[in-house]
Design a protein around this motif. Structure first.
Motif, PDB file in Angstrom:
ATOM      1  N   VAL A 370      12.413 -73.156 -62.314  1.00  0.00           N
ATOM      2  CA  VAL A 370      11.956 -73.518 -63.835  1.00  0.00           C
ATOM      3  C   VAL A 370      11.269 -75.113 -63.524  1.00  0.00           C
ATOM      4  N   MET A 371      10.087 -74.922 -64.000  1.00  0.00           N
ATOM      5  CA  MET A 371       9.478 -76.394 -64.133  1.00  0.00           C
ATOM      6  C   MET A 371       9.461 -76.458 -65.888  1.00  0.00           C
ATOM      7  N   PRO A 372      10.165 -77.526 -66.361  1.00  0.00           N
ATOM      8  CA  PRO A 372      10.603 -77.547 -67.844  1.00  0.00           C
ATOM      9  C   PRO A 372       9.475 -77.791 -68.460  1.00  0.00           C
ATOM     10  N   ILE A 373       8.392 -78.875 -67.935  1.00  0.00           N
ATOM     11  CA  ILE A 373       7.474 -79.132 -68.924  1.00  0.00           C
ATOM     12  C   ILE A 373       6.257 -77.825 -68.874  1.00  0.00           C
ATOM     13  N   ARG A 374       6.144 -77.106 -67.811  1.00  0.00           N
ATOM     14  CA  ARG A 374       5.238 -76.052 -67.798  1.00  0.00           C
ATOM     15  C   ARG A 374       5.753 -74.963 -68.608  1.00  0.00           C
ATOM     16  N   LEU A 375       6.955 -74.674 -68.680  1.00  0.00           N
ATOM     17  CA  LEU A 375       7.854 -73.420 -69.222  1.00  0.00           C
ATOM     18  C   LEU A 375       7.773 -74.030 -70.910  1.00  0.00           C
ATOM     19  N   ALA A 376       7.861 -75.233 -71.180  1.00  0.00           N
ATOM     20  CA  ALA A 376       7.971 -75.508 -72.706  1.00  0.00           C
ATOM     21  C   ALA A 376       6.549 -75.367 -73.338  1.00  0.00           C
ATOM     22  N   ASN A 377       5.554 -75.704 -72.516  1.00  0.00           N
ATOM     23  CA  ASN A 377       4.356 -75.396 -73.037  1.00  0.00           C
ATOM     24  C   ASN A 377       3.877 -73.796 -73.021  1.00  0.00           C
ATOM     25  N   HIS A 378       4.337 -73.207 -72.082  1.00  0.00           N
ATOM     26  CA  HIS A 378       3.992 -71.548 -72.089  1.00  0.00           C
ATOM     27  C   HIS A 378       4.995 -71.057 -73.108  1.00  0.00           C
ATOM     28  N   CYS A 379       6.030 -71.478 -73.490  1.00  0.00           N
ATOM     29  CA  CYS A 379       6.916 -70.882 -74.563  1.00  0.00           C
ATOM     30  C   CYS A 379       6.713 -71.346 -75.968  1.00  0.00           C
ATOM     31  N   ASN A 380       5.981 -72.565 -76.047  1.00  0.00           N
ATOM     32  CA  ASN A 380       6.106 -73.308 -77.302  1.00  0.00           C
ATOM     33  C   ASN A 380       7.526 -73.540 -77.817  1.00  0.00           C
ATOM     34  N   ILE A 381       7.985 -74.324 -76.849  1.00  0.00           N
ATOM     35  CA  ILE A 381       9.272 -74.890 -77.391  1.00  0.00           C
ATOM     36  C   ILE A 381       9.302 -76.413 -76.562  1.00  0.00           C
ATOM     37  N   ARG A 382       9.654 -77.194 -77.565  1.00  0.00           N
ATOM     38  CA  ARG A 382       9.921 -78.784 -77.260  1.00  0.00           C
ATOM     39  C   ARG A 382      10.951 -78.822 -76.155  1.00  0.00           C
ATOM     40  N   VAL A 383      10.550 -79.672 -75.226  1.00  0.00           N
ATOM     41  CA  VAL A 383      11.380 -80.060 -74.013  1.00  0.00           C
ATOM     42  C   VAL A 383      13.078 -79.954 -74.164  1.00  0.00           C
ATOM     43  N   LEU A 384      13.311 -80.977 -75.167  1.00  0.00           N
ATOM     44  CA  LEU A 384      14.876 -80.853 -75.469  1.00  0.00           C
ATOM     45  C   LEU A 384      15.470 -79.709 -76.124  1.00  0.00           C
TER      46      LEU A 384
END
Length: 639
Positions: A370-384
């Motif tokens: 998991v690369m958190p920032i990339r996954l957050a952008n892909h799923c439209n979920i803020r990082v926290l």
């Protein structure tokens, strides 16, 4: 050397404050402990004094760089060798710190919790004997707290991994529920939790009910009562800080704005000017205050509602640390209530976004990178919220964290490759030649290709990183790492993803409900008919405060009723559709009602950031309306 001798010699104090001695004695007896003291009551000394006497390193987890810098400056003045490793340092600085820690010359090392996810750092710190782990702002480990940070949940396991024998938890804002959670996570017996009273007799708490149009004039009148008194005015939004500071200056008062949108150097200079008394009044977002240890702040004025009772307590706790009378004034109305609530709604992922996250899980038992920032952008979920989701999946036995590593390493030569290689024996020379050969050079930087190195010299990743780290520490290369990748073991490859998505969304809805309830509790506190000092103390489990303090607005007979502004009518359907269509034109797929509601409320999400929504007409146009009201109106407009 005795405790009191060390206290006198290093800190210049002849005695300890209430609570400090009890905590320090537990630490020096080899026990773990928690110090629950109000802001400004000397929590930091509870680790600083033992750090001088303990045989090995004291490792401090601190959530903010400003807090680290303030405490490091204090320790330097006390002639105690302390340092931090953080993202602002040059490679020479971090190398020197690591060398000092390794040699035992540095007694206190301060880091962020995220630093422990760095495999290079863990390899380094794992070789260093540690006497004590200190967790500052320890309430961050609890979901019941006001500032939950999922990475804090991993601290107990890091403690075991690094074989640290003792833990000290520090916080100023822990309710009884949060304290119980902290105890449970670190297996602390109740007898090792030291809670001092939260009541401070020198703080005069006042709630002044004012309508929104009256607020600026009321603020000016309050500041004008003593223009030179050191004052912090807290606001919610960055642009409000700028506006209010300008309005105070237009009234002939000296004031400056401070917020996270300013350049770091500018913020640092402004903070230093305030500390020296050159700037008497700072109008700030909550970016200002953490790490500010100015003893003579005479006023803390809340121009806007704080985010919670915990935040309010922390912010007013910066006043009157010298024990002299100080005034904490809230200019209260309910105009900002929707803005605060909308921040909460923005952190709740949509069911579809949670489903998208679960769809990223590998379909068979194995590793999930998991690369958190990339996954957050892909799923439209803020990082926290994304990190919180990952923690929820861990707790439900869906995934198990294995390790973290940087996916990308690169270096540039300070010394020539030939000169570096000549320094080593033939076996190591051959290995370094393979590393350099497997790291193709662009203009300046060499990109490490671990697979190529493996095929050439069977060089394991860990050995390659150790070698490059050593060269970096010796000043022979500059090594950079980025793109943090977190690796999980998938424990439930046949998971019913639809059911799990529903469960996770319900957890977030419960979290959302708790946060909204926290806001309601805060409003009830400000409108209380009970002594404000007594009620604030009892919220944090202190039942020894006087029933009537005699110096709050309630004790003065002024029970507040916060004015509720008349809510302006929502724009007509045509206007809502126009704003929605303007945003939709930026995206090929239909946007959800949740996304459009966030847009109109001024709530940023990864998708809205990708669409550059802040530049679109309608962004934040309805920030004074409730999220649910906007959502319902959009539903009708689409019907």
């Amino acid at each position: 050397m005795t405790l009191l001798n060390t206290l006198q010699q290093h800190f210049g104090f002849s005695s300890l404050r209430p609570g400090q001695q009890a905590v320090i004695e537990r630490i020096m007896a080899g026990k773990s402990a928690a110090a629950i003291f109000p802001t400004g009551s000397g929590k930091s000394l509870c680790y600083q004094l033992p750090a001088v006497l303990l045989p090995h390193l004291t490792l401090v987890i601190s959530p903010l760089l400003a807090l680290m810098q303030d405490q490091l400056a204090f320790l330097a003045r006390m002639n105690i060798s302390a340092a931090s490793i953080d993202s602002t340092q040059s490679f020479e600085e971090s190398r020197n710190v690591m060398q000092g820690v390794r040699e035992g010359r540095i007694k206190v090392l301060m880091i962020s919790v995220e630093r422990l996810k760095n495999e290079r750092f863990r390899q380094f710190i794992g070789q260093v004997p540690i006497s004590l782990l200190v967790v500052d702002e320890a309430h961050c480990i609890s979901e019941w707290g006001h500032n939950f940070r999922p990475d804090y949940l991993k601290l107990p396991s890091y403690c075991q991994l690094l074989q640290i024998p003792q833990v000290l938890l520090l916080t100023a804002t822990a309710t009884p529920k949060v304290i119980a959670d902290m105890q449970n996570k670190f297996a602390l017996p109740p007898s090792n939790v030291v809670l001092t009273g939260f009541y401070r007799a020198n703080l005069h708490l006042s709630v002044l009910p004012v309508t929104e149009p009256e607020k600026v004039d009321t603020l000016i009148a309050q500041v004008r009562l003593n223009p030179s008194a050191p004052t912090i005015v807290y606001v919610t939004l960055q642009h409000t800080a700028e506006q209010v500071a300008e309005q105070l200056m237009a009234a002939g008062l000296q004031a400056r704005a401070y917020h996270a949108g300013m350049e770091q150097d500018q913020r640092r200079q402004l903070q230093q000017a305030f500390m020296k008394g050159q700037e008497p009044c700072i109008v700030a977002t909550i970016a200002f205050g953490m790490g500010v240890d100015k003893s003579d702040i005479r006023r803390v004025i809340h121009f806007d509602l704080p985010k919670s009772i915990e935040n309010y307590s922390q912010e007013i706790g910066r006043a009157g640390r010298d024990g002299q009378a100080s005034h904490c004034i809230l200019l209260g109305n309910l105009a900002g209530q929707n803005v605060l609530e909308n921040f909460v709604y923005g952190d709740t992922p949509e069911p579809e976004a949670i489903q998208a996250l679960l769809n990223e899980l590998p379909g068979q038992d194995g590793h999930w990178e998991v690369m958190p920032i990339r996954l957050a952008n892909h799923c439209n979920i803020r990082v926290l919220p994304l990190r919180t989701l990952l923690v929820y999946l861990e707790l439900n036995g869906v995934i198990e964290p294995l390790y973290s590593y940087y996916g990308d390493y690169r270096f540039k030569f300070i010394a020539s490759p030939e000169d570096i290689i000549r320094r080593f024996n033939p076996e190591r020379q051959a290995f370094l030649k393979a590393v350099f050969h497997g790291s193709p050079k662009a203009k300046t930087w060499c990109q490490v290709d671990f697979e190529a190195i493996w095929h050439t010299a069977s060089g394991e990743r860990k050995r390659v990183i150790n070698a490059l780290d050593y060269l970096h520490e010796q000043g022979l290369i500059v090594l950079e790492s980025k793109q943090m990748i977190e690796v999980y073991q998938v424990l439930a490859p046949t998971l019913d993803k639809a059911t799990e998505a529903q469960r996770l969304h319900q957890l977030f809805q419960q979290k959302e409900h708790n946060e909204i309830h926290r806001l309601e509790q805060m409003i009830q506190f400000f409108e209380s008919e009970q002594c404000l000092s007594q009620r604030l103390a009892s919220y944090f489990g202190d039942h020894h405060a006087p029933k009537q303090c005699g110096h709050c607005s309630v004790c003065a007979g002024q029970v507040a009723q916060l004015p509720k502004p008349a809510t302006p009518a929502l724009p007509n359907t045509a206007q809502l559709q126009q704003w929605s269509q303007s945003l939709q034109a930026q995206h090929p797929s239909p946007l959800s009602l949740h996304t459009v509601s966030c847009f109109l409320c001024g709530i940023s999400t990864p998708l809205l950031n990708q669409l550059k929504a802040k530049k679109q007409p309608g962004f934040a146009a309805l920030e004074q309306h409730s999220f649910s009201e906007i959502y319902s109106a959009l539903e009708k407009a689409r019907a």
